[in-house]
Design a protein around this motif. Structure first.
Motif, PDB file in Angstrom:
ATOM      1  N   LYS A   1       0.936  -1.199  -0.082  1.00 10.35           N
ATOM      2  CA  LYS A   1       0.054  -0.007   0.002  1.00 10.35           C
ATOM      3  C   LYS A   1       0.993   1.100   0.060  1.00 10.35           C
ATOM      4  O   LYS A   1       0.268   2.307  -0.743  1.00 10.35           O
ATOM      5  CB  LYS A   1      -0.984   0.135   1.274  1.00 10.35           C
ATOM      6  CG  LYS A   1      -2.188  -1.071   1.104  1.00 10.35           C
ATOM      7  CD  LYS A   1      -3.032  -0.851   2.341  1.00 10.35           C
ATOM      8  CE  LYS A   1      -4.024  -2.051   2.260  1.00 10.35           C
ATOM      9  NZ  LYS A   1      -5.088  -2.089   1.337  1.00 10.35           N
TER      10      LYS A   1
ATOM     11  N   LYS B   1      -3.377   1.275   8.365  1.00 10.36           N
ATOM     12  CA  LYS B   1      -3.314   0.011   7.336  1.00 10.36           C
ATOM     13  C   LYS B   1      -1.966  -0.654   7.566  1.00 10.36           C
ATOM     14  O   LYS B   1      -0.967   0.031   7.324  1.00 10.36           O
ATOM     15  CB  LYS B   1      -3.496   0.652   6.100  1.00 10.36           C
ATOM     16  CG  LYS B   1      -4.702   1.520   5.850  1.00 10.36           C
ATOM     17  CD  LYS B   1      -4.923   1.882   4.314  1.00 10.36           C
ATOM     18  CE  LYS B   1      -6.324   2.369   4.080  1.00 10.36           C
ATOM     19  NZ  LYS B   1      -6.380   2.929   2.399  1.00 10.36           N
TER      20      LYS B   1
ATOM     21  N   GLU C   1      -3.338   7.108   7.572  1.00 11.15           N
ATOM     22  CA  GLU C   1      -4.029   8.043   6.217  1.00 11.15           C
ATOM     23  C   GLU C   1      -5.242   8.684   6.935  1.00 11.15           C
ATOM     24  O   GLU C   1      -5.872   8.271   7.716  1.00 11.15           O
ATOM     25  CB  GLU C   1      -4.539   6.738   5.238  1.00 11.15           C
ATOM     26  CG  GLU C   1      -5.303   7.298   4.151  1.00 11.15           C
ATOM     27  CD  GLU C   1      -5.333   6.052   3.249  1.00 11.15           C
ATOM     28  OE1 GLU C   1      -4.333   5.475   2.763  1.00 11.15           O
ATOM     29  OE2 GLU C   1      -6.644   5.914   2.916  1.00 11.15           O
ATOM     30  N   ALA C   2      -5.514   9.812   6.091  1.00 15.49           N
ATOM     31  CA  ALA C   2      -6.604  10.542   6.556  1.00 15.49           C
ATOM     32  C   ALA C   2      -7.862   9.729   5.961  1.00 15.49           C
ATOM     33  O   ALA C   2      -8.168   9.326   5.190  1.00 15.49           O
ATOM     34  CB  ALA C   2      -6.606  11.993   5.761  1.00 15.49           C
TER      35      ALA C   2
ATOM     36  N   LEU D   1     -11.770   9.278   4.790  1.00 16.05           N
ATOM     37  CA  LEU D   1     -12.372   9.799   3.876  1.00 16.05           C
ATOM     38  C   LEU D   1     -13.801   9.571   3.968  1.00 16.05           C
ATOM     39  O   LEU D   1     -14.188   8.515   4.375  1.00 16.05           O
ATOM     40  CB  LEU D   1     -11.967   9.575   2.449  1.00 16.05           C
ATOM     41  CG  LEU D   1     -10.580   9.990   2.054  1.00 16.05           C
ATOM     42  CD1 LEU D   1     -10.373   9.257   0.593  1.00 16.05           C
ATOM     43  CD2 LEU D   1     -10.479  11.330   1.799  1.00 16.05           C
TER      44      LEU D   1
ATOM     45  N   GLU E   1     -18.511   4.216  -0.957  1.00 17.09           N
ATOM     46  CA  GLU E   1     -17.376   3.205  -1.687  1.00 17.09           C
ATOM     47  C   GLU E   1     -18.009   2.595  -2.740  1.00 17.09           C
ATOM     48  O   GLU E   1     -19.186   2.270  -3.081  1.00 17.09           O
ATOM     49  CB  GLU E   1     -17.018   2.060  -0.536  1.00 17.09           C
ATOM     50  CG  GLU E   1     -15.720   2.630   0.144  1.00 17.09           C
ATOM     51  CD  GLU E   1     -15.576   1.367   1.156  1.00 17.09           C
ATOM     52  OE1 GLU E   1     -15.897   1.255   2.218  1.00 17.09           O
ATOM     53  OE2 GLU E   1     -14.725   0.212   0.569  1.00 17.09           O
TER      54      GLU E   1
ATOM     55  N   LYS F   1     -19.058  -4.490   2.782  1.00 17.60           N
ATOM     56  CA  LYS F   1     -17.936  -5.093   3.485  1.00 17.60           C
ATOM     57  C   LYS F   1     -18.341  -5.612   4.998  1.00 17.60           C
ATOM     58  O   LYS F   1     -17.708  -6.601   5.535  1.00 17.60           O
ATOM     59  CB  LYS F   1     -17.069  -4.249   3.540  1.00 17.60           C
ATOM     60  CG  LYS F   1     -16.358  -3.705   2.210  1.00 17.60           C
ATOM     61  CD  LYS F   1     -14.631  -3.892   2.481  1.00 17.60           C
ATOM     62  CE  LYS F   1     -14.116  -3.982   1.006  1.00 17.60           C
ATOM     63  NZ  LYS F   1     -14.388  -2.835   0.221  1.00 17.60           N
TER      64      LYS F   1
ATOM     65  N   GLU G   1      -7.703   1.888  -2.632  1.00 13.85           N
ATOM     66  CA  GLU G   1      -6.606   0.831  -2.691  1.00 13.85           C
ATOM     67  C   GLU G   1      -6.511   0.271  -4.152  1.00 13.85           C
ATOM     68  O   GLU G   1      -7.699   0.598  -4.845  1.00 13.85           O
ATOM     69  CB  GLU G   1      -7.030  -0.425  -1.662  1.00 13.85           C
ATOM     70  CG  GLU G   1      -8.213  -0.844  -1.976  1.00 13.85           C
ATOM     71  CD  GLU G   1      -8.480  -2.204  -1.485  1.00 13.85           C
ATOM     72  OE1 GLU G   1      -7.415  -2.780  -0.906  1.00 13.85           O
ATOM     73  OE2 GLU G   1      -9.813  -2.781  -1.377  1.00 13.85           O
TER      74      GLU G   1
HETATM   75  P1  AMP Z   1      -8.338  -0.821   1.833  1.00 12.14           P
HETATM   76  O1  AMP Z   1      -8.011  -2.308   2.223  1.00 12.14           O
HETATM   77  O2  AMP Z   1      -7.227  -0.026   1.847  1.00 12.14           O
HETATM   78  O3  AMP Z   1      -9.521  -0.919   0.812  1.00 12.14           O
HETATM   79  O4  AMP Z   1      -9.397  -0.751   2.915  1.00 12.14           O
HETATM   80  C1  AMP Z   1     -10.390  -1.518   3.718  1.00 12.14           C
HETATM   81  C2  AMP Z   1     -11.472  -0.689   3.913  1.00 12.14           C
HETATM   82  O5  AMP Z   1     -11.213   0.381   4.962  1.00 12.14           O
HETATM   83  C3  AMP Z   1     -12.224   0.100   2.640  1.00 12.14           C
HETATM   84  O6  AMP Z   1     -13.003  -0.818   1.972  1.00 12.14           O
HETATM   85  C4  AMP Z   1     -12.886   1.212   3.502  1.00 12.14           C
HETATM   86  O7  AMP Z   1     -14.174   0.770   3.854  1.00 12.14           O
HETATM   87  C5  AMP Z   1     -11.925   1.620   4.677  1.00 12.14           C
HETATM   88  N1  AMP Z   1     -10.982   2.648   4.351  1.00 12.14           N
HETATM   89  C6  AMP Z   1      -9.771   2.233   3.879  1.00 12.14           C
HETATM   90  N2  AMP Z   1      -9.209   3.672   3.847  1.00 12.14           N
HETATM   91  C7  AMP Z   1     -10.194   4.773   4.151  1.00 12.14           C
HETATM   92  C8  AMP Z   1     -10.073   6.009   4.130  1.00 12.14           C
HETATM   93  N3  AMP Z   1      -8.815   6.750   3.790  1.00 12.14           N
HETATM   94  N4  AMP Z   1     -11.041   6.594   4.504  1.00 12.14           N
HETATM   95  C9  AMP Z   1     -12.317   5.904   4.938  1.00 12.14           C
HETATM   96  N5  AMP Z   1     -12.142   4.586   5.115  1.00 12.14           N
HETATM   97  C10 AMP Z   1     -11.049   3.944   4.384  1.00 12.14           C
END
Ligand code: AMP
Ligand code: GLY
Length: 432
Positions: A103, A143, A185-186, A188, A192, A214, A283
């Motif tokens: 990441k 993360k 990370e900030a 958001l 989705e 999810k 991602e």
């Molecule tokens: P990822 O594996 O990076 O997609 O993260 C898993 C889940 O975390 C995502 O599907 C989002 O629901 C949540 N998520 C990840 N990054 C953010 C973010 N910057 N702001 C808000 N929710 C996030």
């Protein structure tokens, strides 16, 4: 054509189902496959992440093309290993698969190429991470850098939650080496979306976008899972939004792949948060989503073998992608204890009033299932995806839940609000 599908979940059943309808496909193998892929393919007992044995197997079978479902074999270099023996794979090389496997690497790439993404910093040292976290606005997102099956992300509401998340990833190594490095990370806010495009070394073609659910419980409650349901097309995704996703995400990502000489060939899945300021990249996954593939693949009219072959030959420019004009809804049926501790070996029954694999209005895709002594049993967390289709979302939804009704096993659970609830808002039914 002779094809090999690698993987053994519902997504791989959907891949085999799709190839099973394809008149070009004369012979289909799945490794390891499952009780559902066995309906369309010859299952071969080789694990999806055993690159050495898969390479030996492919050298013997000489498939014209291999389609890889999960990320682990791609990150472990299946495409490179097969390539050394002149075997073609739909799916990126290990170097390109870092787009999912790291990441922090992907974050830096997005920042370099002007792809909208949340502000973030990466850390190899827990003390530095904690000191940064203290001064960064909350909520913040923490993360694991590496692969953690979608479970390496924590949303910390305050500093004590952040400290806990940092310690569990970096010190207790909850996800092993994946947490050696972390990202802060900030957070958001928005809706989705899972957006998909085909990438070859010369160009890209947008496939479409689906919503994934999810959380394990209705109304987006409970812990995160690999995905409990999906649908498309979404009333939320206007043509203008799709254009924006193409321009600010896929086109820039493809330019980044070209500039970095990644030679990406396969499907690229962009996990997005659509905010008030437009879509942001959360991602990248280097594969089809699960359960998104179960609704995306039946939406394509162009045979999958043609799509995969064009991608592997850098001929996407000549591919004319045709889609069915129908809505699709997929509902995941999970085993008792999923996601924390899925129970195994529960016998599965089908009601004889409905044949779950009839295929006229929907289809039941098998995931974590096995057949022992003639009895079908659960063999992991996500056991089936019941997919329904129809002219409108309500119809597709009904047909999906009809498929769910045909299945029973002890402790089975599923969300009842797929395609009726989207990030806290009811899904408006589009005009007929
Ligand atoms: P990822 O594996 O990076 O997609 O993260 C898993 C889940 O975390 C995502 O599907 C989002 O629901 C949540 N998520 C990840 N990054 C953010 C973010 N910057 N702001 C808000 N929710 C996030
Ligand atoms: N459904 C989310 C994923 O496939 O990663």
């Amino acid at each position: 054509m002779k094809l090999l599908v690698v993987g053994g979940g519902c997504r791989e059943h959907a891949l085999c189902w799709s190839l099973g309808q394809d008149p070009e496909v004369k012979k289909l193998y799945a490794a390891p496959g499952n009780a559902g892929t066995a309906l369309h393919a010859e299952n071969l007992p080789v694990a999806a992440d055993d690159i050495g044995s898969l390479t030996a197997l492919a050298q013997e079978l000489r498939p014209d093309l291999t389609i890889v479902g999960p990320e682990a074999p791609l990150c472990a270099g299946i495409t490179d290993a097969f390539g050394r023996h002149g075997l073609s794979v739909f799916g990126p090389s290990a170097r390109s698969a870092r787009l999912e496997g790291s990441k922090s690497w992907t974050k830096a790439l997005a920042q370099r190429y002007g792809i909208p993404t949340a502000e973030a910093r990466s850390f190899d040292d827990p003390l530095e991470a904690i000191s940064f976290s203290r001064g960064f606005p909350f909520p913040q997102v923490i993360k694991a850098d590496g692969l953690a099956s979608g479970k390496g992300v924590f949303i910390a509401a305050d500093f004590s939650q952040a400290q806990q998340a940092i310690a569990s990833l970096m010190q207790q190594r909850l996800h092993g080496a994946a947490g050696r490095r972390i990202l802060i990370e900030a957070f958001l806010e928005g809706v989705e979306l899972s957006a998909f495009a085909l990438f070859d070394a010369k160009q890209y073609t947008v496939l479409g976008a689906a919503h994934d659910y999810k959380r394990v419980q209705d109304g987006d409650h409970g812990p995160n899972t690999g995905g409990m349901g999906a649908f498309l097309p979404s009333p939320f995704v206007s043509p203008a939004l799709l254009r924006q996703i193409e321009e600010s995400i896929f086109s820039r990502l493809h330019a980044a792949c070209t500039a970095e000489r990644l030679d990406y060939r396969g499907v690229l899945y962009a996990g997005l948060m659509v905010t008030r300021e437009g879509p942001f990249l959360l991602e990248i996954n280097v594969r089809f989503g699960d359960p998104e593939a179960q609704v995306l693949l039946p939406s394509l009219e162009t045979p999958l073998s043609e799509i995969a072959r064009a991608t592997c030959r850098d001929e996407l420019g000549r591919l004319h992608l045709r889609r069915h004009r129908r809505s699709l809804v997929g509902v995941v049926i999970a085993s008792a204890g999923y996601p924390e501790n899925p129970r195994l070996d529960d016998p599965i029954l089908f009601s004889d009033s409905q044949t779950p694999t009839s295929g006229t209005q929907g289809f039941l895709f098998y995931g974590a299932t096995k057949r022992s002594q003639g009895v079908l049993r659960t063999a992991g967390g996500r056991v089936f995806t019941a997919v329904g289709w129809g002219n409108r979302l309500v119809e597709a939804r009904k047909h999906a839940y009809d498929q769910v009704d045909a299945v029973s096993f002890a402790g089975m659970h599923f969300r009842k609000d797929i395609a009726s609830f989207l990030a806290g808002l009811p899904v408006p039914e589009p005009e007929a």
